[in-house]
Design a protein around this motif. Structure first.
Motif, PDB file in Angstrom:
ATOM      1  N   ASN A 159       0.822  -1.211   0.000  1.00  0.00           N
ATOM      2  CA  ASN A 159       0.000   0.000   0.000  1.00  0.00           C
ATOM      3  C   ASN A 159       0.862   1.269   0.000  1.00  0.00           C
ATOM      4  OD1 ASN A 159      -1.742   2.081   0.654  1.00  0.00           O
ATOM      5  ND2 ASN A 159      -2.920   0.854   2.109  1.00  0.00           N
ATOM      6  N   LYS A 160       1.092   1.824  -1.186  1.00  0.00           N
ATOM      7  CA  LYS A 160       1.960   3.005  -1.303  1.00  0.00           C
ATOM      8  C   LYS A 160       1.396   4.230  -0.596  1.00  0.00           C
ATOM      9  CE  LYS A 160      -0.641   1.881  -4.835  1.00  0.00           C
ATOM     10  NZ  LYS A 160      -0.768   1.269  -6.112  1.00  0.00           N
ATOM     11  N   TYR A 161       0.051   4.355  -0.595  1.00  0.00           N
ATOM     12  CA  TYR A 161      -0.576   5.506   0.059  1.00  0.00           C
ATOM     13  C   TYR A 161      -0.274   5.450   1.566  1.00  0.00           C
ATOM     14  CZ  TYR A 161      -4.334   9.047   0.457  1.00  0.00           C
ATOM     15  OH  TYR A 161      -5.073  10.185   0.661  1.00  0.00           O
ATOM     16  N   ASN A 206       4.092   3.698 -12.760  1.00  0.00           N
ATOM     17  CA  ASN A 206       2.647   3.436 -12.749  1.00  0.00           C
ATOM     18  C   ASN A 206       2.282   2.608 -13.976  1.00  0.00           C
ATOM     19  OD1 ASN A 206      -0.305   4.340 -13.631  1.00  0.00           O
ATOM     20  ND2 ASN A 206      -0.163   4.442 -11.415  1.00  0.00           N
ATOM     21  N   GLY A 207       1.789   1.400 -13.721  1.00  0.00           N
ATOM     22  CA  GLY A 207       1.484   0.475 -14.812  1.00  0.00           C
ATOM     23  C   GLY A 207       0.268   0.898 -15.625  1.00  0.00           C
ATOM     24  N   THR A 208      -0.726   1.478 -14.937  1.00  0.00           N
ATOM     25  CA  THR A 208      -1.959   1.881 -15.625  1.00  0.00           C
ATOM     26  C   THR A 208      -1.677   2.949 -16.671  1.00  0.00           C
ATOM     27  OG1 THR A 208      -3.208   1.387 -13.634  1.00  0.00           O
ATOM     28  CG2 THR A 208      -4.268   2.841 -15.242  1.00  0.00           C
ATOM     29  N   THR A 209      -0.965   3.996 -16.266  1.00  0.00           N
ATOM     30  CA  THR A 209      -0.711   5.086 -17.213  1.00  0.00           C
ATOM     31  C   THR A 209       0.236   4.625 -18.316  1.00  0.00           C
ATOM     32  OG1 THR A 209       0.898   5.911 -15.625  1.00  0.00           O
ATOM     33  CG2 THR A 209      -1.202   7.059 -15.740  1.00  0.00           C
ATOM     34  N   GLY A 263      -6.752  -5.428 -14.050  1.00  0.00           N
ATOM     35  CA  GLY A 263      -6.384  -5.341 -12.629  1.00  0.00           C
ATOM     36  C   GLY A 263      -5.194  -4.441 -12.364  1.00  0.00           C
ATOM     37  N   TYR A 264      -4.872  -3.535 -13.296  1.00  0.00           N
ATOM     38  CA  TYR A 264      -3.726  -2.644 -13.088  1.00  0.00           C
ATOM     39  C   TYR A 264      -4.117  -1.379 -12.308  1.00  0.00           C
ATOM     40  CZ  TYR A 264      -1.914  -5.418 -17.025  1.00  0.00           C
ATOM     41  OH  TYR A 264      -1.542  -6.435 -17.848  1.00  0.00           O
ATOM     42  N   ALA A 265      -5.342  -0.883 -12.587  1.00  0.00           N
ATOM     43  CA  ALA A 265      -5.733   0.426 -12.043  1.00  0.00           C
ATOM     44  C   ALA A 265      -6.183   0.316 -10.591  1.00  0.00           C
ATOM     45  CB  ALA A 265      -6.849   1.013 -12.896  1.00  0.00           C
ATOM     46  N   GLU A 266      -6.108   1.438  -9.885  1.00  0.00           N
ATOM     47  CA  GLU A 266      -6.688   1.518  -8.543  1.00  0.00           C
ATOM     48  C   GLU A 266      -8.212   1.424  -8.680  1.00  0.00           C
ATOM     49  OE1 GLU A 266      -4.464   1.897  -5.746  1.00  0.00           O
ATOM     50  OE2 GLU A 266      -3.243   1.347  -7.463  1.00  0.00           O
ATOM     51  N   SER A 267      -8.912   1.100  -7.551  1.00  0.00           N
ATOM     52  CA  SER A 267     -10.379   0.984  -7.648  1.00  0.00           C
ATOM     53  C   SER A 267     -10.972   2.315  -8.131  1.00  0.00           C
ATOM     54  CB  SER A 267     -10.981   0.542  -6.322  1.00  0.00           C
ATOM     55  OG  SER A 267     -10.410   1.272  -5.276  1.00  0.00           O
ATOM     56  N   SER A 319      -6.220   8.519  -9.072  1.00  0.00           N
ATOM     57  CA  SER A 319      -4.841   8.691  -8.584  1.00  0.00           C
ATOM     58  C   SER A 319      -3.810   8.123  -9.566  1.00  0.00           C
ATOM     59  CB  SER A 319      -4.669   8.071  -7.200  1.00  0.00           C
ATOM     60  OG  SER A 319      -4.891   6.683  -7.257  1.00  0.00           O
ATOM     61  N   ASP A 320      -4.223   7.173 -10.410  1.00  0.00           N
ATOM     62  CA  ASP A 320      -3.319   6.736 -11.481  1.00  0.00           C
ATOM     63  C   ASP A 320      -3.166   7.868 -12.492  1.00  0.00           C
ATOM     64  OD1 ASP A 320      -2.851   3.886 -10.820  1.00  0.00           O
ATOM     65  OD2 ASP A 320      -4.994   3.665 -11.169  1.00  0.00           O
ATOM     66  N   LEU A 321      -4.322   8.410 -12.924  1.00  0.00           N
ATOM     67  CA  LEU A 321      -4.326   9.353 -14.050  1.00  0.00           C
ATOM     68  C   LEU A 321      -3.726  10.709 -13.687  1.00  0.00           C
ATOM     69  CD1 LEU A 321      -7.879   8.561 -15.480  1.00  0.00           C
ATOM     70  CD2 LEU A 321      -5.678   7.567 -16.123  1.00  0.00           C
ATOM     71  N   ARG A 355       3.319   9.267  -4.842  1.00  0.00           N
ATOM     72  CA  ARG A 355       3.557   8.533  -3.578  1.00  0.00           C
ATOM     73  C   ARG A 355       4.735   7.578  -3.735  1.00  0.00           C
ATOM     74  NH1 ARG A 355      -2.829   8.173  -3.567  1.00  0.00           N
ATOM     75  NH2 ARG A 355      -3.113  10.276  -2.757  1.00  0.00           N
ATOM     76  N   LYS A 356       4.818   6.928  -4.897  1.00  0.00           N
ATOM     77  CA  LYS A 356       5.932   6.003  -5.138  1.00  0.00           C
ATOM     78  C   LYS A 356       7.252   6.771  -5.230  1.00  0.00           C
ATOM     79  CE  LYS A 356       2.922   2.667  -7.436  1.00  0.00           C
ATOM     80  NZ  LYS A 356       2.278   2.307  -8.713  1.00  0.00           N
ATOM     81  N   CYS A 357       7.182   7.976  -5.770  1.00  0.00           N
ATOM     82  CA  CYS A 357       8.378   8.825  -5.849  1.00  0.00           C
ATOM     83  C   CYS A 357       8.832   9.202  -4.439  1.00  0.00           C
ATOM     84  CB  CYS A 357       8.034  10.084  -6.664  1.00  0.00           C
ATOM     85  SG  CYS A 357       9.439  11.164  -6.988  1.00  0.00           S
TER      86      CYS A 357
HETATM   87  N1  HSE Z   1      -2.475   1.244  -9.958  1.00  0.00           N
HETATM   88  C1  HSE Z   1      -1.098   0.921  -9.770  1.00  0.00           C
HETATM   89  C2  HSE Z   1      -0.380   1.014 -11.108  1.00  0.00           C
HETATM   90  C3  HSE Z   1      -0.977  -0.448  -9.181  1.00  0.00           C
HETATM   91  O1  HSE Z   1      -1.079   1.069 -12.120  1.00  0.00           O
HETATM   92  O2  HSE Z   1       0.847   1.056 -11.143  1.00  0.00           O
HETATM   93  C4  HSE Z   1       0.422  -0.817  -8.758  1.00  0.00           C
HETATM   94  O3  HSE Z   1       0.891   0.034  -7.755  1.00  0.00           O
END
Ligand code: HSE
Length: 382
Positions: A88-90, A143-146, A171-175, A179-181, A188-190
């Motif tokens: 959980n990065k947040y 970020n995998g989604t973007t 299953g890549y995006a947050e619910s 926050s991905d976009l 947060r990861k930075c």
């Molecule tokens: N939503 C995040 C991503 C999941 O797309 O990278 C992995 O942290």
């Protein structure tokens, strides 16, 4: 040894399966979720106390996401002396110091390798390298989604919405993918990576951020004519004045490493004084890669109980938003010709080198709130 998992969503299931399908000696005794799926009545509980007060359970994996109640559950486990691992990065970004000190105080392990880079063993290697080397900077796709969206738009002509929908289905995006976009997930990861790299405590709000929510098909067409590829990049550089950290789309030339990172893959590169350049590439999101990484943290916590004893420094470096200067691409309906920028196409501008403070101030003053902004990698000559 016995363990528990909090959350039976994408990551929680991936973690459970990775442990169950291998002969690793760590048994998942309980899983916490709001609902008990059919066939899992003996495993899944809706009562956190079934885990907290089970003295056989010594390692707890948090895969719920969000700040609450994950914060309350994680702190309760650490206070009971249970080791905790988290994707959980947040949570880790927000409570980094408190959770690190709580684990230390209670003699337990806290690990969060999949919080940055999903399936990539980035944070544990960054931490290992930073013991003996001076990290000068890092930058990467986190970020995998973007990355999936930008790649699908640029290489497969997907419309933005369709690419986002597929990233959600996979299953890549947050619910809530906001926050991905908007870059908050990457920010947060930075911050977490900067904490490890520079032994600091970064406030995510101190990281100037542009996301990709405003990118249009026209931007992608212009990038095609410029011969560049857009990637969302988290970067942090230790300058003589402090830490220059940012999250923003960056335009790369075709021969760059970042241009070759496709679908949900992440790529994070560090530059160490002794190590030189070192890149980590792998799946940054998704059930199995992220679940496997979290399960590996559980094994480390269960069998390698050495704590990464950490004393926080008395003072932390300031943030620096003026030293690093880059050229920027701006696409907007505001008329910017008077600012002396070049304009390769109508409504698109290339700035002179600007600081983070200046480009964000310019953006804040635009009337067009749908403007798209990307920095231009120094290897791009156009
Ligand atoms: N939503 C995040 C991503 C999941 O797309 O990278 C992995 O942290």
């Amino acid at each position: 040894m016995k363990a528990a998992i909090l959350g039976f969503g994408t990551v929680g299931r991936g973690t459970y399966e990775a442990l169950k399908e291998t002969d690793c000696g760590l048994e998942v005794k309980k899983v916490l979720d709001l609902y008990v799926p059919s066939g899992y009545e003996d495993l899944v509980t809706t009562d956190f106390n079934d885990i907290l007060f089970d003295s056989e359970i010594t390692v707890v994996a948090e895969a719920m996401g969000g700040l609450h109640p994950s914060y309350e559950f994680v702190t309760a486990c650490l206070e009971k002396g249970k080791s905790v691992v988290s994707s959980n990065k947040y949570l880790i970004c927000t409570y980094y110091r408190e959770l690190t000190e709580l684990a230390e105080k209670n003699g337990c392990v806290l690990r969060y390798t999949p919080a940055v880079g999903g399936g990539i063993p980035w944070l544990n290697n960054l931490s290992r390298i930073a013991r003996l080397d001076e990290i000068l900077s890092f930058r990467g796709i986190v970020n995998g989604t973007t990355n999936y969206i930008l790649d699908a738009m640029q290489t497969r002509s997907f419309p933005f919405k369709d690419a986002l929908r597929v990233a959600q289905e996979l299953g890549y995006a947050e619910s809530d993918p906001t926050s991905d976009l908007n870059g908050a997930d990457a920010r947060r990861k930075c911050a977490i990576s900067a904490n490890i790299a520079f032994d600091t405590i970064m406030d995510e709000d101190d990281i100037p951020t542009f996301g990709i929510e405003n990118i249009t098909d026209r931007d992608v067409e212009i990038f095609g004519r410029m011969g560049v590829t857009a990637r969302l990049i988290a970067e942090a550089v230790m300058t003589p004045s402090g830490i220059s950290a940012s999250v923003e789309p960056v335009l790369f030339p075709p021969e760059s490493l970042e241009s070759s990172i496709h679908v949900n893959y992440n790529c994070i590169t560090l530059f160490g004084r002794r190590t030189g350049q070192l890149s980590f590439i792998g799946q940054g999101a998704g059930k199995d890669p992220t679940g496997c990484s979290l399960a590996n943290d559980m094994l480390d916590a269960a069998y390698d109980t050495r704590r990464d004893s950490h004393v926080f420094p008395e003072s932390i470096p300031p943030t620096d938003k003026t030293t690093v200067r880059k050229r920027y691409y701006i696409r907007c309906s505001d008329e910017l010709s008077a600012l002396g920028f070049s304009s390769p196409e109508e409504g698109a501008y290339i700035t002179e080198r600007m600081s983070l403070t200046d480009i964000h101030s310019l953006y804040d003053n635009l009337k067009d709130k749908n403007a798209f902004i990307a920095s231009i990698d120094k290897e791009v000559t156009a």
